[in-house]
Design an enzyme around this catalytic site. Structure first.
Site: not given
Length: 648
Positions: A164, A321
């Site tokens: 991320e 995710e």
């Protein structure tokens, strides 16, 4: 399976495809949080749930390198061997998302600094300066060890670099190292300080520089900071994080040239210029967390998935995710009701995903994310969540033809440009209510509701395949890009452009000659003055009794015809034939119903049709093309939560 521009299968993704053989299913697996008894149960439960891919090692740097230069991988050997024996492939992380405490202790200069001088410390994650040579050196040393050790491991299907990027430190470092790196970046971009002064309009407020060494990152200042400086700092920040990614990728490319590489992008935001990043990922990966409390979250999610698909010109991507139920980081974290997780998962596949992965496999006992749901909850396998997870795994396995199938190319496209987004939302503008994501979603929504597929394209993307191009708030645009769009319309395309577009160039300098100067000819109008509306205000919009909000303008028509007008008679929506095409301009924000009616008319005139005509509200259909040429149609019904996959 992804293909390169020549139509050939990408060799790296062949490795991934061959290792998996079907849609990837599983999630982040953190066995270091548990003991042997749990590990044995994990293996059995993964079989029961149909897991075939586990992401391992995201936050394992401290365990893999407990002291500088001391590498311990025996624990990881055990887990990878166990997973391989169970038929579970591995997306192996480079572990560099969160450095160990010893790095900050030995090298405090690696810690990021905010614009007000505050230094951020360990105790969370991503506590590193993207420009730090020490951080990059330590990170690449670890990657060297991982790649050398696991290059030929039978479980390895994919590399996962970092985690991320930009989630917490997209613009957070203003230390001296970052300042020096910013100066070097500016030298490479402009060559001379005089060229920078011209681009930044530094004669305003006596900001002229005599040397690059006089320039700082845009730190806290008494008043408005130079907008071009802020814009370039955004570009620099995205590039510096990309440089961190590329430093690790270079190692992996050298030591494991056939294994594909990715990193997971956060929900679509201003942080990174994803179109600039995309060429360096073998496959796009995305983390999706729609809010169960938000009744409109499915649309925002669909838009984000269209962005992910567009980053590599329609290639399949990975849902890296999602949450089986609640997350932990919102003020109020609602659970997903029965069937919602399944419907969300199929929505990703319908929009081009080749995987359904979760954060995480087993719910943590402690730490900041202990209340984030997982495939195996605190209550164990005898729970609603695990039963739903297992049922979904079995269902996905019934559709092997979806894996590697290509999303059908759309006839409509929406243009998205990160530098323009950054520039649009700087301070000292006519209205703080003009935000890019809000405008883009408003223009995308009528297509979504009508089940019309829409690709997301960059400003320099290929427009030829599309019949309809939607351009929301393209505030900053180069003359060359504007000319390309105009040429596309002249050749027969239909353009829909919203207000406050074509205002500045790539350096945030106003295009002179009347707004929007580079688009005046194609739009057939001139904007004489902006007239943003007060907060919460609406204006009547005719002829059908709609309303307008956020923005209005004083328009002088130069060939365009008014289609909708404000109550005071000012043109609000215009249409202008241009060459063989048509250009529409929205000088305000119509209410959703009016915008839907308008967009239905425009796309009908442009011969842009739904994937399946006559669908009721709440039903979307998308099509993927299998390797054998079959058209696989996925129908999502949010009225009752049903999903249908069929040929046709």
């Amino acid at each position: 399976m992804a293909r390169d521009p020549g139509g050939q299968v990408n060799d790296r993704l062949r490795h991934f495809h061959d290792r998996l053989g079907s849609l990837a299913y599983g999630g982040d697996y953190n066995p270091e949080q548990w003991g042997p008894d749990v590990h044995a149960e994990d293996t059995e439960l993964m079989r029961k749930a149909g897991v075939n891919l586990a992401t391992v090692g995201i936050f394992s740097w401290a365990k893999a390198e407990p002291a500088p230069g001391t590498y311990e991988f025996d624990w990881l050997d055990t887990h990878l061997d166990r997973l391989a024996g169970a038929g579970v492939r591995v997306c192996l992380a480079t572990m560099t998302a969160s450095p160990p405490a010893w790095l900050a202790r030995l090298h405090p200069e690696t810690l990021p600094v905010l614009e007000d001088g505050t230094r951020l410390y360990p105790g969370s994650r991503q506590h590193w300066c993207p420009s730090s040579p020490v951080f990059r050196d330590r990170a690449t040393r670890l990657v060297e060890q991982l790649a050398a050790r696991y290059a030929d491991h039978p479980a390895l299907a994919l590399w996962h670099i970092g985690n991320e990027y930009g989630c917490h430190i997209s613009r957070h470092c203003h230390c001296e190292v970052s300042t020096a790196a910013f100066r070097n970046w500016l030298r490479e971009r402009y060559g001379t300080v005089d060229a920078l002064n011209d681009a930044w309009c530094t004669d305003f407020w006596a900001q002229r520089y005599g040397d690059f060494e006089e320039i700082h990152t845009p730190r806290s200042a008494p008043s408005f900071r130079n907008p071009a400086q802020q814009l370039d700092y955004r570009r620099f920040s995205s590039d510096e994080l990309l440089a961190c990614y590329l430093a690790e990728k270079q190692v992996l490319d050298r030591l494991t040239p056939t294994v594909p590489v990715t990193t997971n992008f956060v929900p679509v935001a201003r942080t990174l210029d994803l179109f600039r990043w995309a060429p360096h990922l073998d496959v796009i990966s995305y983390d999706s967390y729609p809010d169960p409390h938000d009744p409109d979250s499915a649309h925002g999610t669909a838009f984000a998935y269209d962005v992910m698909r567009g980053l590599k010109d329609g290639q399949p991507w990975l849902l890296m995710e999602q949450a089986p139920s609640a997350v932990n980081w919102r003020p109020r974290n609602g659970r997903k009701p029965d069937g919602r997780m399944r419907l969300d998962s199929w929505q990703a596949i319908a929009h081009g995903a080749d995987s359904v992965l979760f954060f995480q496999w087993r719910q943590s006992r402690g730490g900041a994310e202990k209340f984030h749901s997982a495939m195996v909850p605190h209550g164990g396998p005898d729970t609603r969540i695990f039963r739903e997870v297992s049922a979904l795994g079995a269902e996905l396995a019934e559709h092997p033809g979806l894996f590697g199938s290509l999303p059908e190319r759309a006839d409509a496209a929406l243009l998205l440009d990160w530098p323009s987004w950054w520039a649009l939302e700087l301070d000292a503008h006519p209205s703080c209510d003009v935000t890019l994501l809000d405008t883009a979603l408003a223009h995308h929504r009528p297509l979504y509701d009508a089940s019309v597929a829409c690709d997301i394209v960059p400003a320099d993307g290929e427009l030829g395949p599309y019949r309809l191009l939607i351009v929301p708030n393209l505030y900053s645009v180069s003359a060359a890009t504007a000319a390309r769009i105009a040429d596309w319309v002249r050749a027969g395309g239909t353009l829909v452009m919203s207000y406050f577009s074509g205002i500045t160039d790539e350096h945030d300098r106003v295009h002179l000659g009347g707004y929007p100067a580079p688009f005046r000819e194609v739009l057939g109008l001139r904007v004489e003055e902006f007239d943003p509306l007060p907060e919460g205000t609406t204006l009547p919009l005719g002829p059908d009794g709609g309303t307008a909000s956020i923005w209005s303008e004083d328009i002088v028509l130069e060939g365009a015809e008014p289609v909708f007008s404000l109550g005071d008679g000012r043109p609000a929506v215009t249409r202008h034939p241009y060459g063989d095409g048509t250009a529409w301009y929205l000088a305000t924000r119509p209410d959703p119903a009016t915008l839907r009616t308008l967009m239905d008319r425009i796309r009908s005139e442009a011969s842009v049709e739904p994937t399946e005509p006559g669908l009721p509200e709440g039903v979307q259909v998308r099509t993927r093309i299998a390797a054998d040429g079959r058209r696989l149609r996925i129908r999502l019904d949010r009225r009752d939560g049903s999903v249908t996959v069929s040929d046709g």
